[in-house]
Design an enzyme around this catalytic site. Structure first.
Site, PDB file in Angstrom:
ATOM      1  N   TRP A 190      -7.773  -5.186  11.118  1.00 47.79           N
ATOM      2  CA  TRP A 190      -6.870  -5.987  10.457  1.00 47.79           C
ATOM      3  C   TRP A 190      -5.504  -5.766  11.026  1.00 47.79           C
ATOM      4  O   TRP A 190      -5.307  -5.163  12.320  1.00 47.79           O
ATOM      5  CB  TRP A 190      -6.669  -5.348   9.007  1.00 47.79           C
ATOM      6  CG  TRP A 190      -6.196  -6.154   7.762  1.00 47.79           C
ATOM      7  CD1 TRP A 190      -5.240  -6.553   7.530  1.00 47.79           C
ATOM      8  CD2 TRP A 190      -7.377  -7.169   7.341  1.00 47.79           C
ATOM      9  NE1 TRP A 190      -5.503  -7.689   6.570  1.00 47.79           N
ATOM     10  CE2 TRP A 190      -6.585  -7.878   6.481  1.00 47.79           C
ATOM     11  CE3 TRP A 190      -8.787  -7.474   7.556  1.00 47.79           C
ATOM     12  CZ2 TRP A 190      -7.062  -9.134   5.733  1.00 47.79           C
ATOM     13  CZ3 TRP A 190      -9.152  -8.637   6.809  1.00 47.79           C
ATOM     14  CH2 TRP A 190      -8.645  -9.340   5.827  1.00 47.79           C
ATOM     15  N   ASP A 191      -4.389  -6.419  10.398  1.00 50.17           N
ATOM     16  CA  ASP A 191      -3.053  -6.403  11.081  1.00 50.17           C
ATOM     17  C   ASP A 191      -2.564  -4.961  11.137  1.00 50.17           C
ATOM     18  O   ASP A 191      -1.341  -4.940  11.566  1.00 50.17           O
ATOM     19  CB  ASP A 191      -2.249  -7.572  10.945  1.00 50.17           C
ATOM     20  CG  ASP A 191      -1.769  -7.562   9.297  1.00 50.17           C
ATOM     21  OD1 ASP A 191      -2.281  -6.748   8.364  1.00 50.17           O
ATOM     22  OD2 ASP A 191      -1.169  -8.470   9.094  1.00 50.17           O
ATOM     23  N   TRP A 192      -2.983  -4.052  10.527  1.00 46.57           N
ATOM     24  CA  TRP A 192      -2.565  -2.645  10.453  1.00 46.57           C
ATOM     25  C   TRP A 192      -3.726  -1.570  10.913  1.00 46.57           C
ATOM     26  O   TRP A 192      -3.621  -0.451  10.939  1.00 46.57           O
ATOM     27  CB  TRP A 192      -1.918  -2.275   9.257  1.00 46.57           C
ATOM     28  CG  TRP A 192      -2.695  -2.655   8.127  1.00 46.57           C
ATOM     29  CD1 TRP A 192      -2.294  -3.983   7.302  1.00 46.57           C
ATOM     30  CD2 TRP A 192      -4.105  -2.450   7.565  1.00 46.57           C
ATOM     31  NE1 TRP A 192      -3.289  -4.295   6.108  1.00 46.57           N
ATOM     32  CE2 TRP A 192      -4.480  -3.308   6.479  1.00 46.57           C
ATOM     33  CE3 TRP A 192      -5.112  -1.483   7.768  1.00 46.57           C
ATOM     34  CZ2 TRP A 192      -5.297  -3.369   5.830  1.00 46.57           C
ATOM     35  CZ3 TRP A 192      -6.278  -1.537   7.098  1.00 46.57           C
ATOM     36  CH2 TRP A 192      -6.467  -2.486   6.099  1.00 46.57           C
ATOM     37  N   ASN A 456      -8.177 -11.651  -2.282  1.00 45.01           N
ATOM     38  CA  ASN A 456      -6.549 -11.379  -1.719  1.00 45.01           C
ATOM     39  C   ASN A 456      -6.338 -12.749  -0.936  1.00 45.01           C
ATOM     40  O   ASN A 456      -6.926 -12.873   0.180  1.00 45.01           O
ATOM     41  CB  ASN A 456      -6.597 -10.222  -0.868  1.00 45.01           C
ATOM     42  CG  ASN A 456      -5.170 -10.163   0.142  1.00 45.01           C
ATOM     43  OD1 ASN A 456      -4.422  -9.935  -0.718  1.00 45.01           O
ATOM     44  ND2 ASN A 456      -5.318 -10.565   1.342  1.00 45.01           N
ATOM     45  N   GLU A 457      -5.376 -13.419  -1.403  1.00 49.32           N
ATOM     46  CA  GLU A 457      -4.839 -14.778  -0.665  1.00 49.32           C
ATOM     47  C   GLU A 457      -5.620 -15.927  -0.325  1.00 49.32           C
ATOM     48  O   GLU A 457      -5.285 -16.592   0.772  1.00 49.32           O
ATOM     49  CB  GLU A 457      -4.224 -13.863   0.673  1.00 49.32           C
ATOM     50  CG  GLU A 457      -2.990 -13.033   0.346  1.00 49.32           C
ATOM     51  CD  GLU A 457      -2.093 -12.600   1.687  1.00 49.32           C
ATOM     52  OE1 GLU A 457      -2.529 -12.595   2.650  1.00 49.32           O
ATOM     53  OE2 GLU A 457      -1.222 -11.896   1.183  1.00 49.32           O
ATOM     54  N   GLU A 554       2.755  -8.087  -3.453  1.00 50.38           N
ATOM     55  CA  GLU A 554       3.102  -7.801  -1.829  1.00 50.38           C
ATOM     56  C   GLU A 554       4.387  -8.050  -1.382  1.00 50.38           C
ATOM     57  O   GLU A 554       4.794  -9.339  -1.427  1.00 50.38           O
ATOM     58  CB  GLU A 554       1.957  -8.495  -1.138  1.00 50.38           C
ATOM     59  CG  GLU A 554       0.831  -7.858  -1.092  1.00 50.38           C
ATOM     60  CD  GLU A 554      -0.258  -8.432  -0.278  1.00 50.38           C
ATOM     61  OE1 GLU A 554       0.019  -8.848   0.907  1.00 50.38           O
ATOM     62  OE2 GLU A 554      -1.382  -8.401  -0.130  1.00 50.38           O
TER      63      GLU A 554
HETATM   64  C1  BMA Z   1      -0.967  -9.530   3.436  1.00 50.36           C
HETATM   65  C2  BMA Z   1      -1.856  -8.764   2.927  1.00 50.36           C
HETATM   66  C3  BMA Z   1      -2.603  -8.051   4.150  1.00 50.36           C
HETATM   67  C4  BMA Z   1      -1.802  -8.049   5.263  1.00 50.36           C
HETATM   68  C5  BMA Z   1      -0.279  -7.950   4.870  1.00 50.36           C
HETATM   69  C6  BMA Z   1       0.831  -7.753   6.036  1.00 50.36           C
HETATM   70  O1  BMA Z   1      -1.500 -10.842   4.065  1.00 50.36           O
HETATM   71  O2  BMA Z   1      -2.759  -9.111   1.866  1.00 50.36           O
HETATM   72  O3  BMA Z   1      -3.669  -8.912   4.459  1.00 50.36           O
HETATM   73  O4  BMA Z   1      -2.082  -6.542   5.985  1.00 50.36           O
HETATM   74  O5  BMA Z   1       0.053  -8.963   4.345  1.00 50.36           O
HETATM   75  O6  BMA Z   1       0.469  -8.869   6.900  1.00 50.36           O
END
Ligand code: BMA
EC number: 3.2.1.25
Length: 876
Positions: A190-192, A456-457, A554
């Site tokens: 993932w991005d983290w 999610n998204e 978020e």
């Molecule tokens: C959103 C989250 C994660 C991601 C975060 C930071 O897209 O739902 O998918 O880690 O932003 O980019």
């Protein structure tokens, strides 16, 4: 040898029959790889990576570049096997099942060399009938297929049209096609987070044997009947009746503290039977409701249920019942188009404050009860009341939700789908349906869960066309979207749980999304539902860049974890911001540059002649930047709760991205891997305080709003002080008349043109002075002391490097840090390295000569431990 034999029921009285026996298969298994070249013991629950590590065959998977070095582990096909003797006479039992609470992920299961079933979903519980194959001495084998190879095959077999994204961005160094396998989506990177697509048996395994009938599932929901003004409890018990004749009897449900006891007669026909019971609680009895943290107690009541069935079969269950109502309010707002989006708990509007939860480790067997407790305690310690269990991770273990119930943490529960489109062929849907039905049953009794959300998204991904789908093809994907989240998941939620709302996605427009056919033109609208907002380019000190949304689920900024956390997984050559390691651990494109850019807007970037000093100072500065950015944004959301400005507002939720870390790397988290608090988490404790004064500027006028999450009005005063950076004596200070802080509102308390304020306070300029303010009553502080910078700190005049000393003493289990400073100091950071624990406050603005800060250790700690650690009070 200790036998893992558990007698499920007490045998009492004459003629009572044991309902069932359970034999656990936890513990030691054998593991071998595809070609048999590696054979090793491994623990269940567990995974191959953990087994290899425990045998000393690999290093810590998180060390340096090991995520790449150990890619081979998840590309191999491993087998778990075990031989065992059942310590009771198996022939005496009519039905014997093998229960697997969690298999990760693709496997074929052989019992005594007979294939008894397959698994393809790590979120499902599996039960296989082994009555005809089980013996006294048995062998069991789970032949796994690499989830990475399986996902690739599935995607290739999906020939009609592609289901994007194929692969994660290169910077994530991950695996492809994760959307084709029902496995923790972030385990492919993932991005983290790193890519560790584990294999193994990640939850309990056991054999259950029973006669006559067996209780396989048990769940309940408290429902408030508005018209009768009374609570009811809907109980659902699922039985497998193996007797050839109907089984009769009675069931007694009791909640002693509510003076409630009810008896029902039963007759269970052979086969799978669901018994539904309605328990009425007399309206004359006071039921204390469950409240989120900061709003009241988390009262729960013990309930027992006793099934007394024919043949002396007694089955008893006990559970804790919590009573609360939750409503998602979407209604017109005066002065603003669109609809509100907020939660009422027990009829009371609650502002949701908190963050987003991701898996606490790539290897779930390392997530101990202690770690969960520590992380969740840190949530309430930071004045949060909500976590969103994000859809790219896992449905958390039971203990997570039990702790949330106990601590008053509301849970926004996503179903596990994230940032992708998904296939909808029958096999996939069947697997998802089983997963969803099971998870609803497992989780619905928890009062902490206040909403289900489909994904999610993914609505946004589809409608904002993240995957460049041609407009003519879009209907195919919309159809798939509706099939998965509406026709399957939503239907299962409506059928299985009436006690909480459901939305299809996050972000979404809620009722508007429904009205637009389940996909909105702009799912991230400020007028409906929730938003996700990220902007690394605009200046985060300028609140005007943030969306005045109904609910921000978020938003966030990255920072680096502390040196003591990184040190454990790196070596000397890694300790610079531009090292190969620092680049490798950054999984978000341009992330390191973005952090420096944002920090550089207001701070001088570190440039010491000592490279290690520069590295540590840079880490520190990224944390300052992150804390300050998220503070500004969150305070904006909190002060927008009662207002409509330019037709927007009534913000009722702020959940920043993200609470915790999966490994030691830069990320949006406020808690580092292992639980250490970043500066942001200390800031959160303040910016989420129940009573908070928020300062900001608009058109050169300085305002202070008072935000209250309390249920009633309180009288208090606001103190506003101005300091020059060069002196510990305030240049001016004023205290307002008594103000009434309205419960559950954000109101303007103070307003003054900046020029006026500067003029009033001696020779202040924007660069030479700083404003601080707090709420109090009768000399008692009622809020944190908040502050407002009138210029960037890189332009501050008179700000010099403060000499700060600390004297540490011990009082019981707590350590007292008596600080003394030579000058005003912003972002004072106390760092005791890897000593587990937290300070009462940190990263603060020190405008007084002395200050006492407490350190609460999480493990037994002695004073001498501090001396060996570096005590770091710095500001560059
Ligand atoms: C959103 C989250 C994660 C991601 C975060 C930071 O897209 O739902 O998918 O880690 O932003 O980019």
């Amino acid at each position: 040898m200790r036998l893992h034999l558990l007698l499920l029921l007490a045998l009492c009285g004459t003629g009572t029959t044991a309902a069932a026996l359970s034999y656990s298969l936890r513990g030691n298994w054998s593991i071998c790889n595809g070609n048999g070249s590696l054979e090793l013991p491994g623990a269940v629950p567990g995974c191959v990576h953990s087994a290899l590590f425990q045998q000393g065959l690999i290093q810590d998977s998180y060390y340096r570049f090991n995520d790449l070095n150990y890619r081979w582990i998840s590309l191999d096909n491993w087998t778990y096997s075990k031989e065992f003797k059942i310590p009771f006479e198996i022939s005496k039992w009519q039905k014997v099942n093998l229960i697997l609470e969690g298999v990760d992920t693709i496997s074929k299961i052989l019992f005594n060399e007979v294939t008894i079933g397959e698994t393809d979903n790590m979120f499902n519980r599996y039960s296989f009938d082994i009555t005809n194959v089980v013996r006294d001495v048995n062998s069991i084998e789970l032949r796994f297929q690499s989830a990475v190879l399986y996902a690739a095959q599935q995607s290739k077999a999906h020939t009609r049209y592609p289901v994007p994204p194929d692969c994660p961005p290169l910077v994530q160094k991950g695996e492809c096609h994760v959307n084709f396998v029902r496995k923790e989506q972030c385990s492919f990177s993932w991005d983290w987070g790193p890519s560790f697509p584990t294999q193994g048996i990640w939850k309990d395994v056991r054999i259950e044997a029973y006669n006559i009938c067996h209780l396989t599932d048990f769940t309940f929901s408290p429902i408030y009947d508005k018209s009768a003004q009374a609570w009811n409890l809907e109980i659902e018990a699922t039985f497998d009746v193996v007797s050839s004749k109907p089984v009769g009897g009675q069931v007694i449900v009791a909640i002693p503290k509510l003076q409630t006891q009810q008896m029902y007669n039963l007759e269970l026909q052979p086969g799978k039977r669901i018994v539904e019971l309605f328990l009425n609680i007399s309206k004359n009895i006071t039921v204390e409701t469950w409240w989120p943290h900061g709003h009241g107690n988390q009262t729960g009541y013990n309930m027992t249920i006793l099934f007394e069935l024919d043949g002396g079969l007694n089955i008893e269950k006990s559970a804790k019942v919590y009573f609360r109502t939750v409503e998602l309010i979407e209604e017109p707002i005066k002065g603003s188009p669109g609809l509100s989006f907020y939660f009422k708990i027990n009829g009371f509007p609650v502002f949701l404050k908190g963050s987003n939860w991701i898996p606490a480790d790539s290897f779930q067997d390392r997530v101990t009860s202690e770690l969960l407790r520590l992380l969740l305690q840190s949530v309430v310690d930071a004045n949060m009341n909500t976590l969103r269990v994000w859809g790219g991770g896992i449905y958390e273990q039971d203990e997570f939700y039990e702790l949330c119930d106990e601590l008053g943490i509301m849970v926004w529960q996503d179903f596990m789908f994230a940032c992708a489109l998904y296939p909808t062929d029958q096999g996939f849907l069947d697997s998802v349906r089983a997963e969803v039905a099971y998870q609803i049953k497992r989780l619905k009794s928890h009062p902490s869960i206040i909403i289900w959300s489909g994904n999610n998204e993914n609505e946004e991904a589809l409608m904002m066309n993240w995957y460049h789908i041609s407009i003519t093809d879009r209907p195919i994907y919309i159809k798939d979207y509706v099939t998965l989240y509406v026709k399957n998941i939503r239907e299962l939620v409506l059928a299985g749980d009436k006690s909480r709302p459901f939305i299809t996605s996050s972000p979404t427009n809620g009722a508007e999304t429904v009205a637009e056919g389940w996909v909105s033109q702009n799912p991230n609208s400020n007028y409906f539902g929730d938003v996700h907002f990220y902007d690394y380019i605009s200046d985060c000190w300028n609140w005007k860049v943030f969306p005045r949304a109904r609910f921000a689920s978020e938003y966030g900024y990255q920072s680096w974890p502390s040196f003591s956390t990184l040190e454990k997984v790196s070596s000397t050559e890694d300790w610079s911001f531009s090292s190969k390691f620092s680049l490798h651990r950054q999984h978000h494109e341009g992330g390191n540059k973005q952090m420096l850019y944002q920090a550089g807007l207001h701070f001088k970037l570190p440039e010491s002649t000592d490279p290690l000093r520069t590295f540590k100072d840079t880490i520190y500065l990224t944390q300052v930047m992150q804390a300050q950015c998220v503070k500004t944004e969150t305070e904006f959301y909190r002060r927008s709760r009662s207002e409509i400005v330019d037709q927007q507002g009534h913000t009722m939720g702020a959940l920043y991205w993200q609470l915790n870390d999966i490994w030691q790397a830069p990320s949006w988290a406020s808690l580092e891997y292992g639980g250490k608090w970043k500066m942001l988490h200390y800031f959160a404790q303040n910016f989420f305080a129940p009573l908070l004064p928020v300062g900001f500027e608009n058109e050169n006028t300085f305002y202070i709003y008072g935000v209250s999450d309390l249920h009633s009005d309180y009288s208090m005063t606001l103190t506003v002080r101005v300091h020059t950076w060069s002196s510990l004596e305030p240049v001016c200070s004023c205290v307002t008349e008594h103000l009434v802080m309205k419960g559950g509102e954000a109101v303007r308390l103070y307003e003054e043109p900046v020029s006026e304020l500067l003029r009033r306070c001696g020779n202040c300029t924007r660069e030479s002075c700083v404003v601080s303010f707090y709420l109090s009553a009768d000399h008692e502080l009622l809020s944190p002391t908040n502050y407002h910078f009138l210029s960037s700190l890189k332009e501050a005049l008179g700000l010099c490097k403060a000499q700060i000393t600390a004297i540490i003493s011990q009082q019981g289990d707590i350590f007292v840090f008596d600080l003394e400073t030579s000058a005003v100091a912003p972002f004072v950071w106390l760092d005791v390295g890897s000593i587990p624990g937290r300070f009462s406050d940190n990263g603060f603005l020190m405008t007084e000569k002395t200050r006492t800060i407490l350190f609460y250790p999480w493990e037994p700690t002695s004073k001498s431990d501090f001396q060996s650690e570096c005590l770091h009070t710095s500001w560059n």
